[in-house]
Motif scaffolding. Structure first.
Motif, short mmCIF file in Angstrom:
data_model
loop_
_atom_site.label_atom_id
_atom_site.label_comp_id
_atom_site.label_asym_id
_atom_site.label_seq_id
_atom_site.Cartn_x
_atom_site.Cartn_y
_atom_site.Cartn_z
N GLY A 171 -11.52 -4.29 14.44
CA GLY A 171 -12.29 -3.84 13.31
C GLY A 171 -12.43 -4.97 12.33
N THR A 172 -13.37 -4.82 11.47
CA THR A 172 -13.56 -5.83 10.45
C THR A 172 -13.24 -5.23 9.11
N SER A 173 -13.17 -6.05 8.11
CA SER A 173 -12.93 -5.57 6.76
C SER A 173 -14.02 -4.58 6.36
N GLU A 174 -15.24 -4.81 6.81
CA GLU A 174 -16.33 -3.91 6.47
C GLU A 174 -16.11 -2.53 7.06
N ASP A 175 -15.52 -2.47 8.29
CA ASP A 175 -15.27 -1.18 8.91
C ASP A 175 -14.24 -0.38 8.15
N GLY A 210 -0.84 -13.99 8.17
CA GLY A 210 -1.61 -14.86 7.29
C GLY A 210 -2.95 -14.31 6.84
N GLU A 211 -3.36 -13.17 7.36
CA GLU A 211 -4.66 -12.59 7.00
C GLU A 211 -4.53 -11.62 5.83
N THR A 212 -5.67 -11.36 5.18
CA THR A 212 -5.74 -10.44 4.06
C THR A 212 -6.92 -9.49 4.26
N ASP A 213 -6.74 -8.23 3.88
CA ASP A 213 -7.83 -7.26 3.90
C ASP A 213 -7.59 -6.29 2.75
N ALA A 214 -8.60 -5.52 2.38
CA ALA A 214 -8.49 -4.63 1.23
C ALA A 214 -9.35 -3.39 1.43
N PHE A 215 -9.00 -2.35 0.66
CA PHE A 215 -9.86 -1.17 0.56
C PHE A 215 -9.73 -0.64 -0.85
N THR A 216 -10.77 0.06 -1.29
CA THR A 216 -10.84 0.58 -2.66
C THR A 216 -11.05 2.08 -2.63
N VAL A 217 -10.29 2.80 -3.48
CA VAL A 217 -10.40 4.25 -3.58
C VAL A 217 -10.28 4.65 -5.04
N ASP A 218 -10.75 5.85 -5.37
CA ASP A 218 -10.55 6.44 -6.69
C ASP A 218 -9.40 7.42 -6.57
N LEU A 219 -8.36 7.21 -7.40
CA LEU A 219 -7.17 8.06 -7.31
C LEU A 219 -6.91 8.79 -8.62
N GLU A 220 -6.58 10.06 -8.49
CA GLU A 220 -6.15 10.91 -9.60
C GLU A 220 -4.65 10.70 -9.80
N PRO A 221 -4.09 11.14 -10.93
CA PRO A 221 -2.64 11.05 -11.12
C PRO A 221 -1.90 11.77 -9.98
N GLY A 222 -0.81 11.19 -9.55
CA GLY A 222 0.00 11.78 -8.48
C GLY A 222 0.83 10.73 -7.79
N GLY A 279 -7.87 6.12 3.15
CA GLY A 279 -8.42 4.78 3.23
C GLY A 279 -7.46 3.90 3.99
N SER A 280 -7.94 2.76 4.45
CA SER A 280 -7.06 1.85 5.18
C SER A 280 -7.69 0.47 5.28
N THR A 281 -6.82 -0.48 5.52
CA THR A 281 -7.29 -1.82 5.86
C THR A 281 -7.47 -1.87 7.37
N ALA A 282 -8.04 -2.93 7.84
CA ALA A 282 -8.05 -3.20 9.27
C ALA A 282 -6.65 -3.64 9.67
N VAL A 283 -6.33 -3.60 10.95
CA VAL A 283 -5.10 -4.20 11.44
C VAL A 283 -5.32 -5.71 11.38
N ILE A 284 -4.43 -6.38 10.64
CA ILE A 284 -4.61 -7.82 10.43
C ILE A 284 -3.43 -8.61 10.98
N GLY A 285 -3.69 -9.82 11.38
CA GLY A 285 -2.67 -10.69 11.93
C GLY A 285 -1.95 -11.47 10.84
N ASP A 325 -1.18 -3.06 9.15
CA ASP A 325 -2.25 -2.52 8.34
C ASP A 325 -1.64 -1.74 7.19
N LEU A 326 -2.50 -1.14 6.37
CA LEU A 326 -2.04 -0.34 5.24
C LEU A 326 -2.93 0.90 5.21
#
Length: 131
Positions: free
Chosen positions: A26-30, A96-108, A88-94, A79-80
């Motif tokens: 998968g890619t970061s875009e996926d 030295g690699e970095t990936d990210a995802f963004t979500v809107d979270l309520e308190p909890g 949400g999740s990142t891709a499985v990364i090897g 991954d995360l």
């Protein structure tokens, strides 16, 4: 005829292997957003993965748009994954690699974990408090 059957069988096995590998990658875009460009209004939670644990900065955040940026500081793939809604999740990364995802979270309280193999059972899980 026997050689043709063996070649057809080998081609079928190769095609199945290629399909299986394509499904694992998968890619970061996926999986999330581009790790280099979180939204301007997002709080960034930097997560470091090693065998078999995470460290995160900060450990708690204000509710709103959160970007989880995972850096693999370990020696194997990680991954995360955000367990609770909205997920949400990142891709499985090897290493030295970095990936990210963004979500809107309520308190909890939210659980994040590594879905690779038995990594979660070995301790790759963390809790983030959103206030």
């Amino acid at each position: 005829m026997r050689g043709a059957t063996a070649r057809m069988r080998a081609a079928a096995v190769a095609a199945a292997a290629m399909l299986a590998l394509a499904g694992c990658g998968g890619t970061s875009e996926d999986a999330g957003t581009d790790a280099s460009a979180p939204p301007a209004d997002a709080t960034v939670v930097e997560v470091s993965a090693v065998e078999y644990g995470y460290t995160a900065t900060p450990a708690s955040v204000d509710a709103g748009t959160i970007t989880f940026e995972l850096t693999n500081d370990g020696g194997m793939s990680h991954d995360l994954v955000l367990e609770e809604d909205p997920g949400g999740s990142t891709a499985v990364i090897g290493p030295g690699e970095t990936d990210a995802f963004t979500v809107d979270l309520e308190p909890g309280t939210y659980t994040l974990y590594c879905s690779v193999g038995n990594h979660r059972a070995l301790g790759m899980e963390m809790v983030l408090v959103v206030e």
